[in-house]
Design a protein around this motif. Structure first.
Motif, short mmCIF file in Angstrom:
data_model
loop_
_atom_site.label_atom_id
_atom_site.label_comp_id
_atom_site.label_asym_id
_atom_site.label_seq_id
_atom_site.Cartn_x
_atom_site.Cartn_y
_atom_site.Cartn_z
N ALA A 35 0.87 -1.25 -0.25
CA ALA A 35 0.14 0.16 -0.06
C ALA A 35 0.82 1.24 -0.02
N LEU A 37 0.66 4.54 1.07
CA LEU A 37 -0.30 5.31 1.87
C LEU A 37 0.07 6.66 2.16
N ALA A 203 -5.59 -0.32 3.68
CA ALA A 203 -4.27 -0.75 3.68
C ALA A 203 -4.01 -1.95 4.81
N VAL A 210 3.36 -1.51 3.72
CA VAL A 210 3.08 -0.13 3.65
C VAL A 210 4.08 0.95 3.51
N ALA A 224 3.15 -4.00 7.14
CA ALA A 224 1.75 -3.37 7.53
C ALA A 224 1.68 -3.22 9.08
#
Lengths: 281, 244
Positions: A35, A37, A203, A210, A224
């Motif tokens: 992700a 983010l 996410a 991430v 993550a």
């Protein structure tokens, strides 16, 4: 292991605008879900356009399988065959008259024959759960259906990496949940996912890793569970830990979830975990 | 919006999946009959048959059809009315034989319009364009037509959204404001269209586009039996139109 895609000190600015990327470093591990983010304007979408060769860094390098990207016509073709992109607005992507025709576009560009292309289209439509939309006119689909058709169009090229710009943006809760389930299925089959989002819940549900973005750079990148539990780090970019994760950590602190056990990624995971809790526990 | 009701009907009617050749043969054959047969009863018969085919066969919603047909039919009706009178030395007077001429012209032109509306209401624009490709029209032209068609809807939606936003802020409350607001929508559509075109190019390039928009045409081939049946029906109408 060599990352399948990586960015090294990438700088980029659009003509006449402030820099969109400023010294970005990032690695995409094969077979994982990453992700990107960050808040709006952090350079997330610009990064995605770099990862499939649409934009070329002003300075720095993009590497594919550890090799410096080849921006020749042939190189770009090979690159885009392996790394597919799904734009945020599906209307920007669907151009053909029917869903079937649109999804057949990519495979035909790979030089596949008609029989193979047909098979790929059917397979992609089935994977996205929209086999029934086969003959529908693309401009008469709902937002969620358009999104799925656009992803099917990318998936039919059998990419190793799927880049998705804000995959759930503009979808209702039901459409978003269905799409997330589909993307989790793709990830389970080994497709590498890279998606941009400012939604920490998404996410946490979908990403293994991430990368936290701010001001055109990745300020942190890790698993993550590491990034999304770091409240100070998240608040530094205007975000908060995901509610689900927050609750799960609370449960773990109280001994309801064993140390080292996987934390729930979806509300259903949490409900299953809760089924084992004794009242008053 | 007329184009969107045509488009909806074309995408949803019962004969949307029928081969293009069948629908063009019906349209072209009956169109020729409407023009060639005597207006009464020939063109009237053609009109009746085509209405039956449109509503009974393809199940086009009459309300949609009517909202589109009223414009050309009204135009033709007023055109035919002018045949009723003539300008002589004493000013306007009823034209001798004017009623018959006006009725004949109206019947013929109505029948022809009904034929063309059948084709537009049962055939998605993309099918028509792919038919052009098969007829040997250069694919570049067909692709541009197809993209233009797609953009008409995208930009139409954007224009509607912008207009709603303006109305919500009282941008259309007076005639003057309406004019100003509408001009702004029009001025805004061009840069938006350019942006969208650029994003679409990115999307196409991501799928390996190299200047040619090839897709698999999944449309069924026409069956000889159905085509023959259509010709027989047209011959029957022609015979009736001449003999009656």
């Amino acid at each position: 292991m060599t990352p399948i895609l990586s960015a090294e000190d990438v700088h980029f600015s659009f003509p006449g605008e402030v820099a969109a990327l400023r010294g970005l470093d990032l690695e995409v591990a094969a077979g994982r879900s990453l992700a990107i983010l960050g808040p709006n304007g952090a350079g997330k979408s610009t990064l995605l356009l770099h990862l499939n060769g649409t934009l070329r860094p002003g300075a720095g390098h993009i590497r594919l399988d550890g090799e410096t990207a080849d921006y020749s016509r042939k190189g770009l073709n090979r690159w885009r065959q392996r790394v597919a992109l799904v734009l945020q607005d599906a209307d920007d992507q669907l151009f053909a008259a029917t869903v079937f025709e649109d999804v057949s576009f990519g495979p035909l560009n790979l030089g596949l024959g008609e029989a193979e292309t047909r098979a790929r289209v059917e397979e992609a439509l089935a994977a996205l759960g929209i086999a029934d939309l086969h003959d529908r006119a693309t401009h008469m689909l709902s937002g969620g259906q358009k999104k799925r058709a656009a992803i099917a169009g990318a998936l039919a090229m059998h990419p190793d990496v799927l880049l998705l710009d804000e995959p759930t943006a503009g979808l209702d809760a039901e459409g978003a949940a269905q799409l997330v389930a589909t993307l989790r299925g793709l990830a389970a089959k080994g497709v590498t996912l890279v998606f941009t989002t400012h939604d920490v819940e998404l996410a946490w549900t979908l990403a293994d890793d991430v990368a936290l973005f701010r001001g055109g750079r990745a300020v942190a990148a890790s698993g993550a569970g590491t990034i999304l539990t770091d409240r100070a780090l998240l608040e530094g970019v205007g975000l908060r830990p995901p509610l689900l994760l927050d609750l799960a950590l609370h449960a773990r602190d109280r001994g309801l979830i064993a140390e080292g056990a996987p934390l729930p990624r979806t509300p259903d995971d949490l409900k299953r975990a809760m089924a084992g809790w004794r009242s008053g526990g | 919006m007329a184009i969107s009701s045509i488009d909806c009907a074309a995408a949803l009617n019962r004969w949307r999946g029928r081969p293009l050749a069948e629908k063009t043969l019906i349209t072209a054959g009956f169109l020729i009959l409407a023009l060639a047969l005597p207006p009464w009863p020939g063109a009237a018969l053609v009109g009746a048959v085509m209405l039956a085919v449109t509503f009974g066969g393809a199940r086009v919603p009459p309300r949609h059809w009517l909202s589109v047909a009223v414009l050309p039919l009204g135009f033709l009706a007023t055109g035919a009315l002018t045949l009723l009178v003539q300008l002589g030395p004493d000013g306007f007077a009823l034209a001798p034989g004017g009623a018959a001429a006006a009725a004949g012209l109206a019947l013929r032109s109505f029948a022809a319009v009904i034929c063309l509306l059948f084709l537009s209401f049962t055939t998605p624009a993309a099918d028509l364009l792919s038919g052009l490709r098969r007829l040997g029209v250069p694919s570049e032209i067909v692709e541009i037509a197809l993209l233009t068609y797609r953009f008409v809807f995208l930009l139409g939606d954007e224009a509607v959204a912008m207009t709603h936003a303006q109305r919500a802020r009282l941008g259309h409350s007076t005639r003057r404001r309406w004019l100003r607001s509408t001009a702004m929508v029009i001025a805004n559509l061009l840069p938006r269209a350019m942006d969208r075109a650029r994003r679409m190019e990115t999307g196409l390039a991501a799928r390996g586009w190299q200047g040619e928009m090839r897709v698999i045409d999944d449309r069924p081939a026409a069956s000889g039996a159905v085509l023959a049946l259509i010709l027989v029906a047209q011959a029957a109408v022609a015979a009736l139109g001449v003999l009656l």
